[in-house]
Design a protein around this motif. Structure first.
Motif, PDB file in Angstrom:
ATOM      1  N   GLN A  84       0.822  -1.208   0.000  1.00  0.00           N
ATOM      2  CA  GLN A  84       0.000   0.000   0.000  1.00  0.00           C
ATOM      3  C   GLN A  84       0.856   1.257   0.000  1.00  0.00           C
ATOM      4  N   ALA A  85       1.906   1.252   0.802  1.00  0.00           N
ATOM      5  CA  ALA A  85       2.696   2.467   0.998  1.00  0.00           C
ATOM      6  C   ALA A  85       3.698   2.722  -0.128  1.00  0.00           C
ATOM      7  N   ARG A  86       4.344   1.633  -0.607  1.00  0.00           N
ATOM      8  CA  ARG A  86       5.443   1.820  -1.551  1.00  0.00           C
ATOM      9  C   ARG A  86       5.270   1.099  -2.882  1.00  0.00           C
ATOM     10  N   GLY A  87       4.279   0.224  -2.925  1.00  0.00           N
ATOM     11  CA  GLY A  87       4.055  -0.510  -4.158  1.00  0.00           C
ATOM     12  C   GLY A  87       4.949  -1.714  -4.328  1.00  0.00           C
ATOM     13  N   VAL A  88       5.899  -1.908  -3.398  1.00  0.00           N
ATOM     14  CA  VAL A  88       6.791  -3.064  -3.458  1.00  0.00           C
ATOM     15  C   VAL A  88       6.872  -3.688  -2.074  1.00  0.00           C
ATOM     16  N   VAL A  89       7.238  -4.961  -2.042  1.00  0.00           N
ATOM     17  CA  VAL A  89       7.351  -5.701  -0.781  1.00  0.00           C
ATOM     18  C   VAL A  89       8.804  -6.095  -0.564  1.00  0.00           C
ATOM     19  N   VAL A  90       9.332  -5.771   0.616  1.00  0.00           N
ATOM     20  CA  VAL A  90      10.723  -6.080   0.958  1.00  0.00           C
ATOM     21  C   VAL A  90      10.727  -6.959   2.203  1.00  0.00           C
ATOM     22  N   PRO A  91      10.706  -8.275   2.051  1.00  0.00           N
ATOM     23  CA  PRO A  91      10.614  -9.182   3.197  1.00  0.00           C
ATOM     24  C   PRO A  91      11.708  -8.972   4.238  1.00  0.00           C
ATOM     25  N   GLU A  92      12.912  -8.575   3.802  1.00  0.00           N
ATOM     26  CA  GLU A  92      14.016  -8.395   4.746  1.00  0.00           C
ATOM     27  C   GLU A  92      13.735  -7.283   5.758  1.00  0.00           C
ATOM     28  N   SER A  93      12.818  -6.386   5.415  1.00  0.00           N
ATOM     29  CA  SER A  93      12.513  -5.269   6.307  1.00  0.00           C
ATOM     30  C   SER A  93      11.280  -5.522   7.165  1.00  0.00           C
ATOM     31  N   PHE A  94      10.687  -6.708   7.050  1.00  0.00           N
ATOM     32  CA  PHE A  94       9.498  -7.022   7.847  1.00  0.00           C
ATOM     33  C   PHE A  94       9.842  -6.937   9.337  1.00  0.00           C
ATOM     34  N   THR A  95       8.895  -6.411  10.113  1.00  0.00           N
ATOM     35  CA  THR A  95       9.036  -6.381  11.572  1.00  0.00           C
ATOM     36  C   THR A  95       7.846  -7.020  12.276  1.00  0.00           C
ATOM     37  N   HIS A  96       6.804  -7.380  11.517  1.00  0.00           N
ATOM     38  CA  HIS A  96       5.610  -7.937  12.137  1.00  0.00           C
ATOM     39  C   HIS A  96       5.111  -9.218  11.488  1.00  0.00           C
TER      40      HIS A  96
END
Length: 284
Positions: A242-254
């Motif tokens: 929603q926020a950036r249009g891309v998903v970066v699994p390495e930055s997941f915190t939840h």
């Protein structure tokens, strides 16, 4: 959710209508503010960021306020949900030879000061281990329904139960161990540990739902779907998309939406906190 006949908790601290002021944020700049917004919005221990932000000088003053019948009913609902968590975790702790110390739920509007620092409503609900209190502006539930596609009273109950899950982690010493380990870890490793923390809190929320329904038959058709929608709605992958249009699994915190739903379901189906050990799980 069948809640009207439930016990009401005395551990509600109503600060709605109180005005909170501060004399700026010393140090850190806009980057610190952004980090604080992200951390608090998702329930991360805000002291991790707030302690780096320098000193603040808050003031609180009483401000006359009136609330609609709907808002007062929602407050009563929150009181019943909190009481349910007290009953469930009180019994579970007693069964393992421990004593459960219930947290307080602070209801506020606009902004609030906690032992972890200053927080604004836009940051979302959070738990502060420094004072063993949950903080919630109930207008967050409008955002939960509209932005995250998770309406319904059981979705709201999930939010409270998740934050109570963080309180359980604090009482069990899990939070201290994780925070200590994160302070020695790199960013990627620290994020991975935080994901396990959050997924465990989701699982603990499911444990509450299992026992509350077993004891008081609180669930109505569609309630489980509401909670799962809430868990999915705040998944890292969905939020990043929603926020950036891309998903970066390495930055997941939840955790991803799928992970959050699955761990809530694990707790709800088993009712066993022992099944919530995400730190030993080979697969999240």
């Amino acid at each position: 959710m069948r809640w009207e006949r439930g016990r009401r908790s005395d551990n509600i601290e109503d600060r709605r209508g109180m005005r909170v002021g501060r004399r700026g944020l010393v140090g850190g700049g806009i980057g610190t503010i952004v980090l604080m917004l992200v951390a608090l919005y998702f329930g991360v221990d805000p002291s991790v960021v707030l302690n780096q932000a320098g000193s603040m000088a808050p003031t609180q003053a009483e401000q006359p306020a009136t609330f609609s019948p709907e808002e007062e009913q929602l407050k009563e609902f929150m009181s019943v949900v909190l009481a349910d968590t007290e009953d469930v975790w009180g019994a579970l702790f007693q069964g393992s030879g421990q004593r459960y110390q219930p947290p307080k739920l602070v209801l506020f509007s606009g902004a609030v000061e906690s032992a972890c620092g200053f927080a604004e409503a836009a940051m979302g609900p959070f738990y502060c281990p420094g004072d063993h209190k949950l903080y919630l502006d109930m207008r967050f539930f409008n955002d939960l329904a509209q932005r995250h596609d998770a309406p319904g009273d059981f979705a709201q109950a999930y939010v409270v139960a998740h934050e109570v899950g963080h309180h359980v982690q604090t009482l069990l010493g899990i939070s201290d161990k994780v925070h200590a380990a994160r302070s020695r870890a790199g960013e990627a490793e620290g994020n991975a540990m935080q994901v396990r923390m959050e997924l465990q809190a989701d699982c603990f929320a499911g444990v509450w739902a299992h026992h509350a329904n077993k004891a008081r038959q609180i669930l109505e058709p569609g309630d489980t779907a509401e909670a799962l929608a809430a868990a999915a709605g705040v998944g890292d992958d969905r939020m990043q998309k929603q926020a950036r249009g891309v998903v970066v699994p390495e930055s997941f915190t939840h955790g991803s939406s799928e992970q959050r739903m699955r761990w809530f379901s694990t707790g709800m189906q088993s009712g066993d906190p022992g099944q919530c050990d995400t730190f030993k799980a080979a697969r999240l």
